[in-house]
Design a protein around this motif. Sequence first.
Motif, short mmCIF file in Angstrom:
data_model
loop_
_atom_site.label_atom_id
_atom_site.label_comp_id
_atom_site.label_asym_id
_atom_site.label_seq_id
_atom_site.Cartn_x
_atom_site.Cartn_y
_atom_site.Cartn_z
N HIS B 4 2.44 -29.44 18.61
CA HIS B 4 1.95 -30.44 19.58
C HIS B 4 2.24 -31.84 19.06
N ASN B 10 -1.00 -41.33 23.22
CA ASN B 10 -1.29 -40.06 23.93
C ASN B 10 -0.83 -40.04 25.37
N ASN B 11 -0.08 -41.09 25.79
CA ASN B 11 0.40 -41.10 27.17
C ASN B 11 1.64 -40.24 27.37
N VAL B 12 2.26 -39.87 26.29
CA VAL B 12 3.34 -38.88 26.33
C VAL B 12 2.98 -37.81 25.30
N GLN B 13 2.93 -36.57 25.73
CA GLN B 13 2.63 -35.47 24.81
C GLN B 13 3.62 -34.34 25.05
N LEU B 15 5.09 -30.24 23.59
CA LEU B 15 4.95 -29.01 22.79
C LEU B 15 6.36 -28.57 22.42
N GLY B 27 6.95 -31.28 28.04
CA GLY B 27 6.03 -32.40 27.86
C GLY B 27 5.59 -33.00 29.16
N VAL B 28 4.67 -33.96 29.00
CA VAL B 28 4.07 -34.67 30.12
C VAL B 28 4.10 -36.16 29.80
N MET B 29 4.44 -36.96 30.79
CA MET B 29 4.41 -38.42 30.65
C MET B 29 3.47 -39.00 31.69
N ALA B 30 2.48 -39.77 31.24
CA ALA B 30 1.61 -40.49 32.16
C ALA B 30 2.35 -41.71 32.71
N THR B 85 2.24 -39.20 37.01
CA THR B 85 2.28 -38.33 35.84
C THR B 85 3.23 -37.17 36.12
#
Lengths: 93, 93
Positions: B4, B10-13, B15, B27-30, B85
């Motif tokens: 992780h 923490n706005n982009v995380q 795996l 991943g995810v981007m806010a 997001t």
Amino acid sequence: MIKHNSYFDNNVQSLGFQGESQPVSVGVMAVGEYRFGTEAAERMVVTSGALTVLLPGSENWQTFAAGEEFHVPANSSFDLKIEQTSSYACFYG
Amino acid sequence: MIKHNSYFDNNVQSLGFQGESQPVSVGVMAVGEYRFGTEAAERMVVTSGALTVLLPGSENWQTFAAGEEFHVPANSSFDLKIEQTSSYACFYG
């Protein structure tokens, strides 16, 4: 907000967030066998590798490769066999 | 093993894991604007939402929606604007 979740001794991990029209999570499953329960209905899209799934009410395991998807009803459970570390995007509701 | 990673407060995380033939991360981007550097070449597949990207050497921002993909050369950098997001799968090398 992005929420990191870990299941099955960290062998399944996901990142959950609110998508434009529904909750979404993207995740990774290491090699293994897993059972998941659903609350909302789920649309699972395989993004790499392959997921082999026994859907509720089915007697046959089906394998879905990258780019393929399957649906799981709400308030049910399904079984997964993972033969290579694989990833997915899951859309709820 | 699934790793992780968190970036940009923490706005982009993401795996990260070793896929069958190459390293992969999902991943995810806010919502926000981000610049990323590459080491290996990257193939980015949008899995939900949309990524608006300025690719190296380009003067035009391009928007890629779910199911679309773009390539980034090795040892370069690229800029992203995220208006909702969004999630992706990234294939390295």
